[in-house]
Structure formats: C-alpha cells, structure tokens
Write an enzyme that holds these catalytic residues in place. Structure first.
Site, PDB file in Angstrom:
ATOM      1  CD1 TRP A 103      -4.314  -1.028   3.371  1.00 29.41           C
ATOM      2  CD2 TRP A 103      -5.602   0.509   2.390  1.00 29.41           C
ATOM      3  NE1 TRP A 103      -3.761   0.208   3.614  1.00 29.41           N
ATOM      4  CE2 TRP A 103      -4.523   1.169   3.028  1.00 29.41           C
ATOM      5  CE3 TRP A 103      -6.549   1.278   1.710  1.00 29.41           C
ATOM      6  CZ2 TRP A 103      -4.364   2.551   3.008  1.00 29.41           C
ATOM      7  CZ3 TRP A 103      -6.392   2.664   1.681  1.00 29.41           C
ATOM      8  CH2 TRP A 103      -5.319   3.287   2.323  1.00 29.41           C
ATOM      9  CG  ASP A 173      -5.135  -4.028  -2.745  1.00 30.04           C
ATOM     10  OD1 ASP A 173      -4.060  -3.741  -3.307  1.00 30.04           O
ATOM     11  OD2 ASP A 173      -5.675  -3.304  -1.879  1.00 30.04           O
ATOM     12  CE  LYS A 197       1.129   0.843  -0.663  1.00 29.19           C
ATOM     13  NZ  LYS A 197       1.240   1.853   0.379  1.00 29.19           N
TER      14      LYS A 197
END
Ligand code: PMP
Length: 362
Positions: A103, A173, A197
């Site tokens: 990511w 992030d 999440k």
C-alpha cells in the site's frame, strides 16, 4: 445460516455485533423519524445529528483539538494516494515516502505523478517483514511532507510509534489500524483511512487534516479532489456515504461505551498474544512473517512447514467456521485479521485450533 462465524477477513471486516443489531433494528425506521437511514437526505436534520455525533465521538476518542478537521470522503484510501500529493506537495513538489508494503508503494506511485518522491526507507528487499528503524530514515528536512503506512495489512507489520520527522508535516495511511489505539493527533498533519476495517463499511474514507494544511490546496484543483472545498462544505459538497457515516457513529459510540481507545488497545494486545504466543511456542512449526518488534496487532501473518499443510489448515479451519484465514499471495501462508470488533474468544479459539492442528500434523 443465522449464527455468526469467526470472520478473519482483512477488509471489509468484522463489525461489532451490537452495532449490527442496532443498525438492523433501526433499518426499517429510525426512531422518531419514520424513515430508514438509507432513505434520508444528507441535508436533513436527522443526518446532521448523526454526522455531528460521529465527529464528536472521534474528537473525544482521540482528544482531538480544534486545530483539526474531520472529513468523510469517497474513493477509498486509494483516492487519498492521489489527493494527498495533489493538495499537499505544492509548491515545493517533493515529498518523502517510507515504503513498508504494497500500500505504501501504491501511495508512492501516485505521488510520483505530482512531484519528486524521495524514498526515505524501504524494507522491500526483505519482503517487508519489518518496519525500518528511525536511524535508517533518510529524511529530507525540506520535504513537503513525510508519508508512511502505520499498519501493513498484507505483510502484518505495524509501527509501534510514529516516525520522528522534525518539523516536516507527517501524513499517515492508517487504514488498517485506525481506532485500534490512542494516537497523539498533534504529531500529524493528515491521517486517512478507508473505513472498512476498524470503522464501518466500505464506501467511506475517513480523513483528519490539520487546518494549516488547507492553505496548500490550490484553487486549480478539481473540486472533488480539493480538501479545502470538502472542509468548507463539511463533507457535504456532494452526497456522502450516509449509511457509512451512520455506522461510524455507532462504532465510535460502541468504542466510547467500552472504555475508549486505551481499553481497546489493551484488548487488542491480549487478542494478538493468544496467536503470537502460539506461534512462538510451537517450536518453529508456525513461523511469523513479521520480525517480532514489527508485529501487527491487527493482521497476524504466519506460515506452516509446507504449502500442503497450509492448504490443509485453511480447509479444516474453514470447515470449523474460522473464515478468511488465507494469506495474501505476496506473503503466502495465513493471515488472521483481528480488528477491534473481532472477539477475544475467537483469538483464544484459533490458538487452540492451531495447537490441535500441530498435534495432529506436526
Ligand atoms: N491502505 C491500506 C493500508 C490498506 O489496507 C488498503 C486496503 N486494504 C488500502 C490502503 C486501500 O484501501 P481502499 O480499498 O479503501 O482504497
């Protein structure tokens, strides 16, 4: 099937049962409203209250000062890979990226379209099994910002504390560990996270931005990519994910009711320990992917002695209602994602299952 099984999915992921029940109960008609949350206007008084409560809950959970704004956007964390550099990189057009997984690499890829990216550190040569040490970071004191990924969902590593970046704005992030522990928000210029999440359903992206950062958003940016416009419109420039924000409000209420982020963190450690201790006490039968000092409390990655045994483990675990344990293909093996809402008992039960499996197949 009416019963719930253990959901180890990396995301979208498990949501607190209490939240699901409240949402279900009120889905036909919100009390006193006579309409479902799926049917109300984002400009209605009802939504206004939900939105304000979500914000207030988050401010309370993080002890967040009025120097920060909260946004609920769309396009996932992936759109933030673009919005962050588009808004924050000018006018210097250079930023530092710390690469700790797939990511962060994707974030870096979009940033490169906007300006110069300095890779301040990367652990890719070691298949991202660890978080770099502070001493390894080659930071540019003149960078527009430093970007890092606090938890690496695929590799199962997590920063135990944020990198020290001096006066350079820190951007994070936090998609896969937001709300799993208390953060000192004052250390950050911007935090973003896909909600799916630890916060709620997919379709809403959470952003915390320090107000002074908004001066960087150029009027030339496309409207929907401009943080300043979203702040000026309180996330209502266009229709936001009304349902997503509603669930975030319920999830944050659930967190507050259960003692807030410090209590959640304690439980998250307890949960992860069941599984990490089983790995560490298995005499090498189970091998963690992450170095011990880089282990994630959210995504626990480990391998078995062979791929055949891993397949067998996954098949038998699935049959026993432990769902979603297959690891990402770039790491192989298994991954147990145990976000906030994942029950303690599920971790204890998985640890027992692992021990039994080793006994039978060791
Ligand atoms: N960053 C991290 C750390 C992630 O785990 C994910 C998704 N799993 C993303 C970014 C991308 O999120 P989205 O699918 O919301 O774009």
């Amino acid at each position: 099937m009416k019963e719930r099984i253990y959901n180890f999915s990396a995301g979208p992921a498990v949501i607190p049962e209490e939240v699901l029940k409240e949402a279900q109960e009120n889905l036909f008609s919100l009390p006193g409203v006579g309409m479902s949350v799926l049917e109300i206007s984002h400009r209605s008084k009802t939504f206004d209250t939900i939105h304000a409560e979500a914000n207030q809950n988050i401010r309370t959970l993080f002890d967040m000062s009025s120097d920060y704004e909260i946004l609920y956007l769309q396009g996932g964390a992936s759109l933030q890979f673009s919005m962050v550099p588009l808004n924050l990189m000018p006018p210097k057009n250079k930023a530092d990226y710390i690469l700790t997984g797939a990511w962060s690499k994707k974030a870096q890829k979009e940033a490169k379209r906007v300006g110069a990216v300095n890779v301040a550190a990367s652990t890719e040569a070691e298949n991202f099994k660890r978080i770099p040490k502070q001493s390894e970071l080659k930071l540019d004191p003149d960078a527009s910002y430093v970007h890092y990924t606090s938890n690496n969902t695929i590799f199962g590593t997590e920063w135990s504390s944020e990198p020290k970046v001096g006066n350079v704005p820190l951007v994070c992030d936090a998609s896969s560990d937001i709300l799993s522990k208390k953060l000192d928000i004052n250390k950050y210029a911007l935090i973003y996270a896909g909600a799916q999440k630890n916060m709620g359903p997919s379709g809403v992206t959470f952003v915390i931005i320090r107000k002074d950062m908004l001066e960087r958003s150029s009027d030339n940016l496309h409207t929907m990519l401009n943080y300043k416009i979203h702040v000026e419109n309180n996330s209502l420039y266009n229709t936001p994910s009304v349902f997503g924000i509603y669930i975030i409000q319920l999830v944050t209420k659930w967190l507050l009711k259960n003692g807030g982020l410090d209590a959640m963190y304690k439980t998250n450690i307890e949960k992860a320990n069941y599984i990490y201790n089983t790995i560490d006490n298995s005499g090498g039968y189970y091998k963690g992917h992450a170095d011990k000092d880089s282990r994630s409390l959210m995504n626990l990655t480990f391998r078995l002695p062979s791929e055949e045994l891993e397949k067998k483990f996954i098949a038998e675990a699935t049959a026993a209602d432990f769902n979603g344990l297959k690891g990402h293909r770039s790491v192989g093996g298994l991954r147990a994602s145990i976000y906030n809402a994942f029950p303690v008992k599920g971790c204890a039960d998985l640890a027992e299952f692992m021990k039994e499996f080793q006994k039978k197949n060791g």
